[in-house]
Write a protein that holds these residues in place. Structure first.
Motif, PDB file in Angstrom:
ATOM      1  N   ASN A 410       0.821  -1.212   0.000  1.00 29.71           N
ATOM      2  CA  ASN A 410       0.000   0.000   0.000  1.00 29.71           C
ATOM      3  C   ASN A 410       0.851   1.257   0.000  1.00 29.71           C
ATOM      4  OD1 ASN A 410      -2.172  -1.715   0.199  1.00 29.71           O
ATOM      5  ND2 ASN A 410      -3.073  -0.713   1.966  1.00 29.71           N
ATOM      6  N   VAL A 411       0.376   2.279  -0.687  1.00 27.91           N
ATOM      7  CA  VAL A 411       1.018   3.590  -0.704  1.00 27.91           C
ATOM      8  C   VAL A 411      -0.070   4.651  -0.559  1.00 27.91           C
ATOM      9  CG1 VAL A 411       2.443   5.211  -2.009  1.00 27.91           C
ATOM     10  CG2 VAL A 411       2.859   2.754  -2.223  1.00 27.91           C
ATOM     11  N   VAL A 412       0.090   5.545   0.418  1.00 29.16           N
ATOM     12  CA  VAL A 412      -0.831   6.668   0.575  1.00 29.16           C
ATOM     13  C   VAL A 412      -0.454   7.749  -0.433  1.00 29.16           C
ATOM     14  CG1 VAL A 412      -1.755   8.410   2.142  1.00 29.16           C
ATOM     15  CG2 VAL A 412      -1.136   6.152   3.013  1.00 29.16           C
ATOM     16  N   MET A 413      -1.435   8.204  -1.216  1.00 34.44           N
ATOM     17  CA  MET A 413      -1.181   9.196  -2.256  1.00 34.44           C
ATOM     18  C   MET A 413      -1.405  10.616  -1.712  1.00 34.44           C
ATOM     19  SD  MET A 413      -0.345   7.050  -4.521  1.00 34.44           S
ATOM     20  CE  MET A 413      -0.209   8.034  -6.005  1.00 34.44           C
ATOM     21  N   MET A 419      -3.208   3.480  -2.789  1.00 26.33           N
ATOM     22  CA  MET A 419      -2.983   2.534  -3.869  1.00 26.33           C
ATOM     23  C   MET A 419      -2.449   1.226  -3.289  1.00 26.33           C
ATOM     24  SD  MET A 419      -3.734   3.906  -6.857  1.00 26.33           S
ATOM     25  CE  MET A 419      -2.856   2.750  -7.924  1.00 26.33           C
ATOM     26  N   VAL A 420      -2.878   0.097  -3.863  1.00 31.86           N
ATOM     27  CA  VAL A 420      -2.298  -1.193  -3.515  1.00 31.86           C
ATOM     28  C   VAL A 420      -1.740  -1.823  -4.779  1.00 31.86           C
ATOM     29  CG1 VAL A 420      -4.490  -2.468  -3.727  1.00 31.86           C
ATOM     30  CG2 VAL A 420      -2.630  -3.409  -2.360  1.00 31.86           C
ATOM     31  N   PHE A 421      -0.523  -2.369  -4.666  1.00 29.93           N
ATOM     32  CA  PHE A 421       0.176  -2.941  -5.805  1.00 29.93           C
ATOM     33  C   PHE A 421       0.559  -4.389  -5.515  1.00 29.93           C
ATOM     34  CE2 PHE A 421       1.080   1.592  -5.736  1.00 29.93           C
ATOM     35  CZ  PHE A 421       0.841   1.974  -7.044  1.00 29.93           C
ATOM     36  N   SER A 422       0.567  -5.194  -6.572  1.00 30.84           N
ATOM     37  CA  SER A 422       1.188  -6.522  -6.562  1.00 30.84           C
ATOM     38  C   SER A 422       0.525  -7.453  -5.548  1.00 30.84           C
ATOM     39  CB  SER A 422       2.691  -6.398  -6.321  1.00 30.84           C
ATOM     40  OG  SER A 422       3.268  -5.531  -7.268  1.00 30.84           O
ATOM     41  N   ILE A 438      -0.736 -10.939  -8.951  1.00 36.81           N
ATOM     42  CA  ILE A 438      -1.802  -9.971  -9.225  1.00 36.81           C
ATOM     43  C   ILE A 438      -1.132  -8.707  -9.745  1.00 36.81           C
ATOM     44  CG2 ILE A 438      -3.672  -8.595  -8.251  1.00 36.81           C
ATOM     45  CD1 ILE A 438      -4.097 -10.816  -6.212  1.00 36.81           C
ATOM     46  N   ARG A 439      -1.318  -8.422 -11.001  1.00 42.15           N
ATOM     47  CA  ARG A 439      -0.623  -7.297 -11.629  1.00 42.15           C
ATOM     48  C   ARG A 439      -1.454  -6.027 -11.669  1.00 42.15           C
ATOM     49  NH1 ARG A 439       0.583  -9.770 -17.210  1.00 42.15           N
ATOM     50  NH2 ARG A 439       1.095  -7.595 -17.662  1.00 42.15           N
ATOM     51  N   THR A 440      -2.771  -6.133 -11.463  1.00 41.50           N
ATOM     52  CA  THR A 440      -3.634  -4.956 -11.537  1.00 41.50           C
ATOM     53  C   THR A 440      -3.635  -4.211 -10.201  1.00 41.50           C
ATOM     54  OG1 THR A 440      -5.059  -6.034 -13.148  1.00 41.50           O
ATOM     55  CG2 THR A 440      -5.965  -4.120 -11.996  1.00 41.50           C
ATOM     56  N   ALA A 441      -3.274  -2.948 -10.222  1.00 46.06           N
ATOM     57  CA  ALA A 441      -3.305  -2.108  -9.028  1.00 46.06           C
ATOM     58  C   ALA A 441      -4.740  -1.662  -8.746  1.00 46.06           C
ATOM     59  CB  ALA A 441      -2.402  -0.898  -9.209  1.00 46.06           C
ATOM     60  N   GLU A 442      -4.989  -1.305  -7.478  1.00 45.14           N
ATOM     61  CA  GLU A 442      -6.300  -0.774  -7.104  1.00 45.14           C
ATOM     62  C   GLU A 442      -6.119   0.482  -6.262  1.00 45.14           C
ATOM     63  OE1 GLU A 442      -9.414  -3.400  -5.821  1.00 45.14           O
ATOM     64  OE2 GLU A 442      -8.300  -5.189  -6.431  1.00 45.14           O
ATOM     65  N   GLN A 443      -7.161   1.320  -6.285  1.00 48.16           N
ATOM     66  CA  GLN A 443      -7.134   2.582  -5.543  1.00 48.16           C
ATOM     67  C   GLN A 443      -8.323   2.627  -4.589  1.00 48.16           C
ATOM     68  OE1 GLN A 443      -8.101   6.222  -7.704  1.00 48.16           O
ATOM     69  NE2 GLN A 443      -6.401   7.281  -6.700  1.00 48.16           N
TER      70      GLN A 443
END
Length: 464
Positions: A410-413, A419-422, A438-443
């Motif tokens: 997770n990364v706070v924007m 955002m969450v990646f991978s 899992i290659r699709t990121a989510e927000q």
């Protein structure tokens, strides 16, 4: 604008037959680099000094079972080589107030037992005591004070006064047996320590600061200066790691002034515990009013999808809302735990914290840890309120991820979204390489409580 990069599992290319049998001998300390990107995102790399951050050049005083003795041709090979006694692999990394970077813990590789005269054995990964600091102005690593306990996969938190708090980690990962300290065998390091950046030294905290925690426990600094454990971490599902890991279900706060933990409650469930903690733990399992017969009927479904579990619960007369919260409660293995942007109250004070937990492997609340093998898509938001040393705690469910995700990052924007990646579609520790990437990121939008699928990555990255 530069990035400090740490490699891991250095020397894997030297393995010819089996990483289990050979890696204790052929592994080498991980390398570091500094990456710079120009205005057109063109990369350039710089090599820090020393490349491997310089820990234990004369070897590490390992805590081995055989203690260097020869038993029918079997020996420990902890002293065979010093080239892999100070790896950065599974250290925790934190930024210091002056812009430097601190890495704490890491790995000493060796074989235990090994075969006398042959570079073969059974690999061991031992947590080391080192703390090392990267000076961003000179691009150099230096050694700082050693901890009392070797730690592989600990967690660090910078406290309000600038000191650094370390918890958990394990001293021996694969064979956690300590002949000199038998009570500490079979579990992670329970003792905590505090680092003073001005003195460059660690102090072991008193026994009231001890706590059983998962590896890489998810901890946060609260506005009142306490440290909050949010019932997340590395759990090695579905087989487990520590004999006392049922305690990992309990959220708790650490008061640096009193040097004492306070048990708050079973994660995600609306029941508070007093400081006795364990004495009331069993009552938390009744929060969904499940009878023992109902629990027994549900246990056969816990490795299936949450949808199947909900169907079984409906047949037993258990409400879907109760069961969804039960699944969301408890320790979450290999999950994210992200503090959402703080908001001041009417007086301009910060007294409320929201922690976002999404994905990971649930313990299903009716079970002790570890949980299952398949991750969940559930999103839980824990609200922690502070009033002096008093702490309030409550949880709610938010919109689920678009797909279950193990070990997303997770990364706070800047706009307050997350955002969450991978990550992977199953627990990758059980059978590395079989977790589907899992290659699709989510927000995540905190205002709507919903996740939106975003761009798809070019490369598969399944670990945090």
């Amino acid at each position: 604008g530069r990035l400090l990069y740490l490699n891991a599992l250095e020397g894997t290319e030297n393995v010819e037959l089996s990483i289990v049998a050979e890696f204790g001998e052929v592994s080498v300390n991980d390398q570091t680099r500094v990456l710079s990107l120009d205005e057109n995102d063109n990369p350039s790399w710089l090599k820090p000094t020393p490349l491997d951050a310089g820990a234990n050049p004369d070897g590490n005083d390992s805590e081995t079972l055989l203690n260097g003795t020869d038993l029918d041709g079997l020996i420990d090979t902890a002293d065979n080589t010093s080239k892999n006694d100070g790896a950065l692999f599974c250290s925790d990394v934190i930024g210091l107030a002056n812009g430097n970077v601190m890495a704490v813990g890491g790995t000493d590789y060796y074989s235990e037992p090994g075969i006398d005269g042959l570079p073969l054995g059974v690999a061991e990964l031992e947590g080391i005591k080192n703390s090392r600091i990267f000076d961003e102005e000179t691009n150099t690593w230096s050694q700082s004070g050693d901890m009392t306990f070797g730690r592989w996969y600990p967690s660090l938190v910078t406290m309000g006064n600038g000191n650094v708090f370390v918890a958990s980690g394990v001293t021996k990962l694969l064979k956690p047996v300590y002949p000199d300290e038998p009570l500490n065998s079979g579990r992670n390091v329970v003792q905590t320590e505090t680092y003073d950046p001005c003195a460059g030294a660690w102090t072991q905290n008193p026994s009231t600061a001890d706590r059983s925690l998962p590896l890489y426990p998810r901890m946060h600094l609260l506005p009142n200066g306490h440290i909050f454990y949010n019932a997340g971490g590395q759990a090695f599902n579905p087989f487990g790691q520590g004999y006392d890991q049922a305690l990992w279900n309990i959220v708790a706060s650490f008061n640096p002034d009193t040097q004492r933990w306070n048990d708050i409650g079973y994660a995600g469930l609306p029941l508070r515990l007093d400081e006795a903690g364990l004495g009331q733990l069993s009552s938390t399992l009744n929060i969904t009013n499940l009878s023992l017969d109902q629990v027994g009927s549900l246990l056969g479904d816990v490795l299936d999808s949450p949808t199947d579990l909900l169907t079984s619960a409906a047949d037993l007369g258990v409400s879907e809302d109760d069961l969804r919260m039960a699944i969301a409660g408890g320790m979450r293995g290999s999950t994210s735990s992200t503090m959402l942007p703080l908001k001041p109250d009417a007086s301009g004070n910060y007294n409320e914290v929201e922690l976002l937990t999404a994905g990971g492997v649930p313990s299903y609340a009716v079970l002790t840890n570890p949980g299952g093998y398949l991750p969940t898509d559930q999103t839980r938001i824990d609200t922690v309120t502070t009033n002096g040393d008093e702490i309030g705690y409550e949880s709610r469910l938010a919109g689920p991820l678009n797909q279950p995700r193990w070990y997303g990052t997770n990364v706070v924007m800047p706009d307050g979204t997350v955002m969450v990646f991978s990550g992977g579609n199953r627990d990758g520790v059980v059978a590395p390489g079989l977790e589907g990437p899992i290659r699709t990121a989510e927000q995540f939008n905190p205002e709507t409580g919903e996740w939106t699928e975003m761009a798809t990555g070019h490369r598969a990255r399944t670990y945090h």
